[in-house]
Scaffold this motif. Structure first.
Motif, short mmCIF file in Angstrom:
data_model
loop_
_atom_site.label_atom_id
_atom_site.label_comp_id
_atom_site.label_asym_id
_atom_site.label_seq_id
_atom_site.Cartn_x
_atom_site.Cartn_y
_atom_site.Cartn_z
N ASN A 1 0.81 -1.21 0.00
CA ASN A 1 0.00 0.00 0.00
C ASN A 1 0.84 1.25 0.00
N ALA A 2 1.85 1.31 0.87
CA ALA A 2 2.63 2.54 1.01
C ALA A 2 3.95 2.22 1.70
N ARG B 1 5.41 9.81 4.10
CA ARG B 1 4.78 8.59 3.60
C ARG B 1 4.44 8.78 2.13
N THR C 1 2.31 6.68 -1.11
CA THR C 1 1.50 5.53 -1.52
C THR C 1 2.02 4.98 -2.83
N ASN D 1 1.19 7.56 -5.73
CA ASN D 1 2.34 8.37 -5.32
C ASN D 1 1.93 9.57 -4.48
N THR D 2 0.86 9.42 -3.71
CA THR D 2 0.43 10.49 -2.82
C THR D 2 1.40 10.59 -1.65
N THR D 3 1.85 11.81 -1.35
CA THR D 3 2.82 12.00 -0.28
C THR D 3 2.21 12.80 0.87
N GLN E 1 4.14 -0.73 4.34
CA GLN E 1 2.82 -0.86 4.93
C GLN E 1 1.88 -1.73 4.08
N SER E 2 1.14 -2.58 4.78
CA SER E 2 0.14 -3.44 4.14
C SER E 2 0.75 -4.19 2.96
#
Length: 123
Positions: free
Chosen positions: A32-33, A50, A52, A56-58, A101-102
């Motif tokens: 996920n991220a 972080r 994703t 690519n969301t930061t 993550q995940s």
């Protein structure tokens, strides 16, 4: 098995810059991220940045916004996530941890952590 390995820590003077890298590799199907956390002596671990994997969301902690940049690139082995740090301050001194993550493998979904890399900002 999934491996998370950080590199790039060190000692730098106030106002300097440093680049951390995190390699995530192994038998992961999706993720996920990836996040960078840090923990200074006597303090709780805090989220620094972080990114994703899909969009690519930061996101950044307020204390590092404008000074740190997180980025990712795909590699043959998996994913590499960097944390470019500039205008470093003594308050940035901490052990920096990479957190995948995940992460989904064929058998389970969970988070993975690296062992950390020390960043020291000092004259």
């Amino acid at each position: 098995q999934v491996q998370v390995v950080e590199s790039g820590g060190g000692v730098v003077q106030p106002g300097g810059l440093l680049r951390l890298s995190c390699s995530v590799s192994g038998s992961l199907v999706t993720m996920n991220a990836v996040a960078w956390w840090r923990q200074a002596p006597g303090k709780q671990r805090e989220l620094v940045a972080r990114i994703t994997m899909m969009a690519n969301t930061t996101t950044y902690a307020p204390s590092v916004t404008g000074r740190f940049t997180i980025a990712r690139e795909n590699t043959q082995a998996g994913v590499s996530v960097s944390l470019q740090m500039k205008s470093l301050e003594p308050e940035d001194t901490a052990v920096y941890y990479c957190n995948a993550q995940s992460v989904r493998t064929l058998f389970a979904q969970k988070d993975y952590w690296g062992r950390g890399t020390q960043v020291t900002v000092s004259t």
